[in-house]
Write an enzyme that holds these catalytic residues in place. Structure first.
Site, short mmCIF file in Angstrom:
data_model
loop_
_atom_site.label_atom_id
_atom_site.label_comp_id
_atom_site.label_asym_id
_atom_site.label_seq_id
_atom_site.Cartn_x
_atom_site.Cartn_y
_atom_site.Cartn_z
N THR A 1 0.83 -1.21 0.07
CA THR A 1 -0.04 0.00 -0.05
C THR A 1 0.81 1.31 0.11
OG1 THR A 1 -1.67 -1.15 1.22
CG2 THR A 1 -1.65 1.07 1.58
N ASP B 1 -8.83 -1.70 5.29
CA ASP B 1 -8.65 -0.18 6.02
C ASP B 1 -8.75 1.02 5.07
OD1 ASP B 1 -6.13 -1.39 5.69
OD2 ASP B 1 -5.60 0.35 6.51
N ARG C 1 -13.61 -8.02 -0.96
CA ARG C 1 -13.12 -7.65 0.38
C ARG C 1 -12.70 -6.18 0.41
NH1 ARG C 1 -7.79 -5.66 1.96
NH2 ARG C 1 -7.51 -6.35 4.23
N VAL C 2 -12.98 -5.37 1.25
CA VAL C 2 -12.44 -3.99 1.48
C VAL C 2 -11.75 -3.90 2.69
CG1 VAL C 2 -13.15 -1.62 1.66
CG2 VAL C 2 -14.39 -2.87 0.02
N THR D 1 -0.82 1.69 6.99
CA THR D 1 -0.68 0.40 6.05
C THR D 1 -0.44 -0.62 7.03
OG1 THR D 1 0.98 -0.66 4.65
CG2 THR D 1 1.74 1.22 6.01
N GLY D 2 -0.78 -1.73 6.57
CA GLY D 2 -0.52 -2.92 7.17
C GLY D 2 -1.83 -4.01 7.46
N HIS D 3 -2.04 -4.78 8.51
CA HIS D 3 -3.08 -5.61 8.42
C HIS D 3 -4.55 -5.11 8.44
CE1 HIS D 3 -5.56 -9.02 10.57
NE2 HIS D 3 -5.40 -9.18 9.13
N1 ASP Z 1 -4.06 -2.30 4.69
C1 ASP Z 1 -4.13 -2.73 3.51
C2 ASP Z 1 -5.24 -3.68 3.27
O1 ASP Z 1 -5.35 -4.45 4.37
C3 ASP Z 1 -2.76 -3.65 2.91
C4 ASP Z 1 -1.46 -2.91 3.55
O2 ASP Z 1 -1.18 -1.98 3.86
O3 ASP Z 1 -0.63 -4.00 3.70
O4 ASP Z 1 -5.86 -3.63 2.41
#
Ligand code: ASP
Length: 314
Positions: A171, A202, A199-200, A222-224
């Site tokens: 991201t 964050d 799927r959406v 960014t992240g999970h």
């Molecule tokens: N946050 C993003 C999502 O879960 C992916 C990411 O930033 O790694 O869609």
């Protein structure tokens, strides 16, 4: 008051394999420099974050626009958000297809509709109506994205398991403050490999993937995604700053909270209303870069803080 402008960008959290490390660093540096040149020429923070994120979307090193990861059907579904801290105007799009620059489209949703978020078929219909250029899916798909997808198909990994693996890229986002003290933020993503169709995450959700308010500052995360949404990470950072914490401490406390409460990892960038900023993460790596006072600062691994002099007429 004449504020000194600042921009911070990120190219996503997670492991970022060594073969993408250099291109990720170059990518965030270029995006930060381009965004800052807008600020240095008197442009708004909104223009700067949009431009920086567009550059990252066009770079195949990152999971947004060109280079986005593939969903369970091997298709590309993109999410993005942009927010203006001056008046809390916000536009976002989710599950959109065949659009190269979702952040630009999100800004159009903000400026040309009475709504905040458009999703899926409806969003694409609106894009057609306002004549946003369509791009064939195959042009957004990279060899890397296909390889990664095939690997997930082969080993039938769960979406949960995806976050323990070496993700290839990620991201993107930007936060900025301009000379009029207005803050803005933007985030854009292809989501996570092998995500369920529809799927959406964050990223396009106000308060989770991004938030901006001149009262406090601006954040992009960014992240999970499933963890970030549970703790509304972007807004949490600003809440902590409103209690008096510095951007760095507020970021660390929020990421720590997410780790302890829901076992989720991630990263974020933040700029405060006084131009203080931080780039923090609890994953193995996060590509980030900032420009202020003619200094370009960037990093990828924990603790890294490389600096270069740059020359903008302010
Ligand atoms: N946050 C993003 C999502 O879960 C992916 C990411 O930033 O790694 O869609």
């Amino acid at each position: 008051m004449h504020m000194k402008p600042v921009i911070v960008v990120h190219g996503g959290a997670w492991a970022i394999p060594d073969d993408l490390a250099e291109s990720s660093k170059i990518g965030v540096k270029c995006a930060a420099m381009s965004g800052f040149s807008i600020l240095a020429n008197g442009g708004s923070s909104l223009q700067a974050v949009e431009a920086a994120v567009q550059i990252l979307e066009d770079n195949i090193a990152f999971d947004a626009g060109h280079g986005a990861v593939l969903n369970a059907d091997g298709d590309v579904e993109l999410d993005a958000i942009i927010m203006d801290g001056k008046n809390l105007a916000v536009g976002s799009v989710s599950c959109i297809k065949n659009i190269a620059n979702p952040v630009k489209f999100a800004r159009t949703v903000m400026e040309q509709t009475p709504h905040i978020m458009l999703t899926g078929i409806g969003a694409n219909k609106f894009a057609e109506k306002i004549k946003i250029e369509k791009i064939p899916t195959k042009e957004l798909v990279t060899e890397n994205a296909v390889k990664e997808w095939e690997q997930y198909q082969k080993y039938k990994q769960s979406v949960k398991g995806l976050f323990n693996t070496e993700k290839t890229h990620d991201t993107v986002g930007a936060v900025a403050i301009d000379s009029k003290s207005n803050v803005s933020c933007a985030t854009s993503t292809g989501g996570i490999t092998n995500k369920m169709v529809g799927r959406v995450g964050d990223s396009p959700l106000i308060g989770s993937g991004a938030y901006a308010d001149n009262f406090t500052g601006a954040v992009s995360t960014t992240g999970h995604g499933e963890s970030i949404m549970k703790v509304t990470l972007a807004r949490q950072v600003l809440f902590n700053m409103e209690k008096g914490e510095s951007p760095q401490i507020a970021a660390d406390h929020s990421l720590e909270y997410m780790k302890n409460k829901v076992h989720g990892r991630g990263g974020l960038i933040v700029v405060s209303k006084s131009g203080e900023w931080a780039a923090r993460f609890t994953t193995r790596r996060m590509a980030w870069a900032s420009v202020e006072n003619n200094i370009l600062t960037y990093g990828l691994n924990p603790g890294e803080n490389f600096q270069e002099n740059v020359h903008f007429k302010l």
